[in-house]
Design a protein around this motif. Sequence first.
Motif, short mmCIF file in Angstrom:
data_model
loop_
_atom_site.label_atom_id
_atom_site.label_comp_id
_atom_site.label_asym_id
_atom_site.label_seq_id
_atom_site.Cartn_x
_atom_site.Cartn_y
_atom_site.Cartn_z
N GLY A 53 -5.57 -5.13 0.23
CA GLY A 53 -5.52 -4.58 -1.12
C GLY A 53 -5.77 -5.63 -2.18
O GLY A 53 -6.50 -5.40 -3.15
N ARG A 81 0.32 2.37 -3.36
CA ARG A 81 -0.63 1.36 -3.84
C ARG A 81 -0.10 0.65 -5.07
O ARG A 81 -0.63 0.79 -6.18
CB ARG A 81 -2.00 1.99 -4.10
N ARG A 95 -6.91 4.37 2.21
CA ARG A 95 -7.29 2.98 2.50
C ARG A 95 -8.80 2.78 2.53
O ARG A 95 -9.26 1.69 2.86
CB ARG A 95 -6.70 2.55 3.84
N GLN A 148 -10.17 -0.25 0.44
CA GLN A 148 -9.87 -1.62 0.81
C GLN A 148 -10.22 -1.97 2.25
O GLN A 148 -10.04 -3.12 2.66
CB GLN A 148 -8.39 -1.90 0.57
N ASN A 157 0.81 -1.22 0.00
CA ASN A 157 0.00 0.00 0.00
C ASN A 157 0.84 1.27 0.00
O ASN A 157 0.54 2.22 -0.71
CB ASN A 157 -0.92 0.03 1.23
N GLY A 200 -1.21 -5.34 2.80
CA GLY A 200 -1.89 -5.07 1.55
C GLY A 200 -2.00 -6.30 0.66
O GLY A 200 -3.00 -6.47 -0.05
#
Length: 366
Positions: free
Chosen positions: A162, A37, A265, A268, A11, A138
């Motif tokens: 993620g 990301r 964030r 996600q 992330n 992530g």
Amino acid sequence: MRLAVLDIGSNSVHLLVVDAHVGAPPLPATSHKEVLRLAEYLKDDGSISTYGQNRLVDFVREAITIAENQGSEQILAFATSAIRSAPNGEETIQLINEQTGVALNVMSGEAEARITFLAVRRWFGWSAGGILLLDIGGGSLEIAAGRDEYPDAALSVPLGAGRMHRDFLAGDMPDLADVDRLRRHARYTVGRIAGQINRVGRRDKVVGSSKTFRSLARIAGAAPSNAGIFVPRTLKRRDLPGIIDELIQRTPEERAQLPGVSEARAGQVLAGAIVAEAAMTVFDVSTMHISPWALREGIIMRRLDLLDSSETVSPTRGELPGALGGAHADAAARLPTTAVSAAATHSSAATHSPAVPTAGSGAVLL
């Protein structure tokens, strides 16, 4: 010494500069973070795009400059799931090294779990007894359990917030069928490996150590970050169904208005909540304690352990001073080659303290 830790995650990319001293907790001096990301810069085959690679190089250059300006003696650079699983991960590592001089250490999922467990053990202490650790990153979910400083079992499964958002809940307002599909997938994936963790034995404390768990605890009413790291924070499983329902009904922009949820964030966090509920359900966790220390602190702890080499060893009775004989010779004969290499690396690392690398030099790694 003043250490810089560079963490390239799925992330974000995070530089943490700390004042580190053997036998004392690391004191943060400065922090620099960019939400990258990497999952958004992946090609269809999972490789990192040229644009993503260039952004990584730019941040690493910037991180080196900040670390140098802060007087850091060493930089410990590592990457986790995003680069580890990318088909062109080695190419990306080589590019970063050629362009910045930083030698990036890519950690396995098991190593992530083990070193994060070390940080959690140091934070909660021996009185915590047996610990079960859950950490949602992530790209992966790390799980570890044990009663010592390092876990007896450490595993990693591809259930990162993620990754699950990308694979199951890509839209702003996910379909309930997709939510249910992710819930079944998460429970099945955790359930397959649960036995390896449960065989370790009784646990006395369950700990969550990731940003995902901190955000969920904050939504459930835990103290805000500005209250300090010493305020106890917990997350209860009974709160998760309500949190998930709330997140389902909100767009990412509306989720970012919730306490503890950043704009970066917000997309996600729902996937992270579903994975958290699945893990806590499979392991029958009613209450989780939130650790402010995680992987970065664990890496610092390991580095300080290597520097703590001031103790001397006296020979046992009957052994000749200055000679390696008897039991010592037998032990040396049984010492694996990797242990000899580690000992040599330890000696070198404890003797030399190179400055933060500039272009063309190598970073000091664990």
